[in-house]
Design an enzyme around this catalytic site. Structure first.
Site, PDB file in Angstrom:
ATOM      1  N   ASP A 186       0.298  -7.622   1.492  1.00 31.76           N
ATOM      2  CA  ASP A 186       0.720  -6.222   1.634  1.00 31.76           C
ATOM      3  C   ASP A 186       2.237  -6.100   1.632  1.00 31.76           C
ATOM      4  O   ASP A 186       2.816  -5.310   2.388  1.00 31.76           O
ATOM      5  CB  ASP A 186       0.136  -5.602   2.906  1.00 31.76           C
TER       6      ASP A 186
ATOM      7  N   HIS B 209       0.809  -1.219   0.000  1.00 31.23           N
ATOM      8  CA  HIS B 209       0.000   0.000   0.000  1.00 31.23           C
ATOM      9  C   HIS B 209       0.846   1.274   0.000  1.00 31.23           C
ATOM     10  O   HIS B 209       0.332   2.353  -0.279  1.00 31.23           O
ATOM     11  CB  HIS B 209      -0.979  -0.009   1.186  1.00 31.23           C
TER      12      HIS B 209
ATOM     13  N   SER C  83       4.629   2.588   7.947  1.00 38.50           N
ATOM     14  CA  SER C  83       4.302   1.442   7.105  1.00 38.50           C
ATOM     15  C   SER C  83       5.482   1.038   6.237  1.00 38.50           C
ATOM     16  O   SER C  83       6.089   1.870   5.553  1.00 38.50           O
ATOM     17  CB  SER C  83       3.104   1.777   6.211  1.00 38.50           C
TER      18      SER C  83
END
Length: 467
Positions: free
Chosen positions: A137, A107, A210
């Site tokens: 992911d 993402h 992230s």
């Protein structure tokens, strides 16, 4: 009295020093590993543009020095009536090879038209996307460089709940930020992560972290920080990391095959509740309950049946249903796996040849109305399925359609209009008459398992008839 006061002070200092000595020191770990953690910034050019209303015109009497600004805003750079949009995002990543391979989240780089990697020494390099996998992911990117500092890969299996862990990343754009905490749980299953047994921590993770690494106390990467649970958008003490063995498996497949292949068992499963465990003759709830067996799939070929409870997959004990998909997904395609099941209270051993996960299709078609139905002992109304309904709901054979649910046992159990009842205990339901006959003969005060299909997905529920 003064002597007692001095002694108290010394005692307090000794306790404070002892407590401080037990806290971990992360300074050397950060010095040794910080250079391999990178900041990732991306640019996404949104393909859809903001169209202007045909009646929207540039204001009159605009000063000459502002004409160009208003022309661009109202008519676009070439008078075409749109305003192009460009978005930017920040994330983190870490170098896994000296020649420039970097791991991050899918993402973080998804739909990016440009990816810029900033190293700790302030160098900024353009990266290319090697490949990414939305299901886990995980993304693999590469920069053109040599002799880059790299991280050391650790083992998530050896990670213990309560163990100290540390994260380095770029929360809210603050580069090389270090936060620490403990492992809260392992093997967490999240709704959007069926193939990832997440590591849960209380490490402070925020937007921008992230894709960054999660280190153990040996300075080894054990996970990729991926998600947070938050009601506000910020840190609330629940952070989730992708185990590094899952990520490295994905990265290796991307490098060697250009895509990610996953093992497939060909079943739909659910958790075993206390009432379901009782109905299946189990001493406690555990394992993955098979709610559907895909025709022609590996499970059907191996002899797995609806109602079987998988309690062990190739030597891995299955306590909850969420533990099974990651194990199957990472298992080698076309390789044989041993499975232990509980079937009608008896344990059996099976061997299954794991298949290749096919593209997934969803079905949300609702059943059409059926005019005739019969009321049964559960105080609900069911009808036979028409051929049109079977095609819409993908029900090949058996089953009855729930038309109405009145107050009582069925409503308390969660049965809804539109559900398809496929079986009760071990008895497949052929039609409405068959269903009513089976319900009429059910024993009192005993947990009964019922298999229903809702929105294309099968699920077991349990209920009791008290009188």
């Amino acid at each position: 009295m003064f002597k007692n006061f001095v002694n108290s002070i010394w005692f307090f200092l000794l306790l404070t020093t002892a407590a401080y000595a037990q806290l971990p020191d992360f300074t050397e770990m950060v010095k040794n590993n910080g250079d391999a953690v990178v900041n990732i910034s991306t640019t996404q050019n949104a393909p859809d543009t903001t169209q202007l209303d045909s009646e929207q015109q540039m204001p009159q009497d605009v000063p000459p020095e502002l004409e160009d600004f208003f022309r661009r805003y109202f008519q676009g750079p070439e008078g075409r009536g749109y305003v192009p949009r460009e978005t930017n995002s920040l994330g983190s990543g870490f170098v896994i090879s000296k020649d420039g391979y970097i791991l991050t989240n899918h993402h973080v780089v998804n739909n990016a038209s440009e990816i810029i990697v900033k190293l700790k020494d302030r160098r900024e390099l353009v990266a290319k996307l090697v490949g990414s996998d939305e299901s886990t992911d995980v993304a693999l990117i590469k920069v053109e460089a040599n002799d880059l500092p790299v991280v050391t890969i650790g083992s998530p299996e050896q990670l213990q709940v309560g163990e100290w862990v540390l994260a380095i990343g770029t929360p809210f754009g603050f580069e090389q930020s270090v936060t620490a905490g403990i492992v809260s749980a392992k093997g967490r299953s999240l709704p959007d992560g069926n193939y990832v047994p997440f590591i849960q921590t209380d490490v402070a993770i925020n937007p921008g972290n992230s894709g960054g690494p999660l280190f153990n106390m040996h300075g080894q990467v054990v996970g990729i920080n991926s998600q947070i649970y938050s009601r506000s958008g910020g840190y609330m003490g629940l952070s989730f990391a992708i185990p590094i063995d899952v990520a490295m498996n994905v990265a290796e497949q991307i490098k060697t095959k250009g895509k990610v292949s996953r093992g497939w068992l060909g079943v739909q499963i659910q958790d075993v509740t206390r009432q379901l465990a009782e109905s299946f003759g189990m001493d406690r709830p555990h394992g993955a309950l098979v709610a559907k067996v895909i025709p022609g799939g590996p499970a059907e070929k191996a002899g797995i049946q609806i109602g079987d409870i998988i309690v062990d997959f190739n030597g891995h004990v299955i306590e909850t249903s969420g533990e099974l998909p990651p194990l199957v997904g990472m298992f080698g395609v076309n390789e044989n796996a041993s499975i232990k099941i509980i079937r009608q209270g008896d344990k059996e051993d099976l061997n299954v040849k794991i298949g290749l996960l096919p593209p997934q299709a969803s079905n949300n078609l609702a059943p059409s109305a059926a005019p005739e139905f019969a009321v049964n002992r559960l105080n609900l109304a069911v009808s036979d399925l028409t051929e049109e309904q079977r095609q819409q709901l993908q029900v090949e054979k058996n089953g009855v359609l729930v038309q109405k649910v009145n107050k009582g046992i069925a409503m308390d159990a969660g049965i809804q209009p539109g559900d398809v009842i496929l079986r009760v205990q071990n008895s497949p339901i052929k039609n409405a008459a068959d269903f009513n006959k089976i319900i009429a003969n059910l024993p009192l005060k005993k947990s009964i398992a019922m298999l229903i299909q809702r929105n294309g997905s099968p699920v077991f529920i349990a209920f009791k008839i008290d009188k």
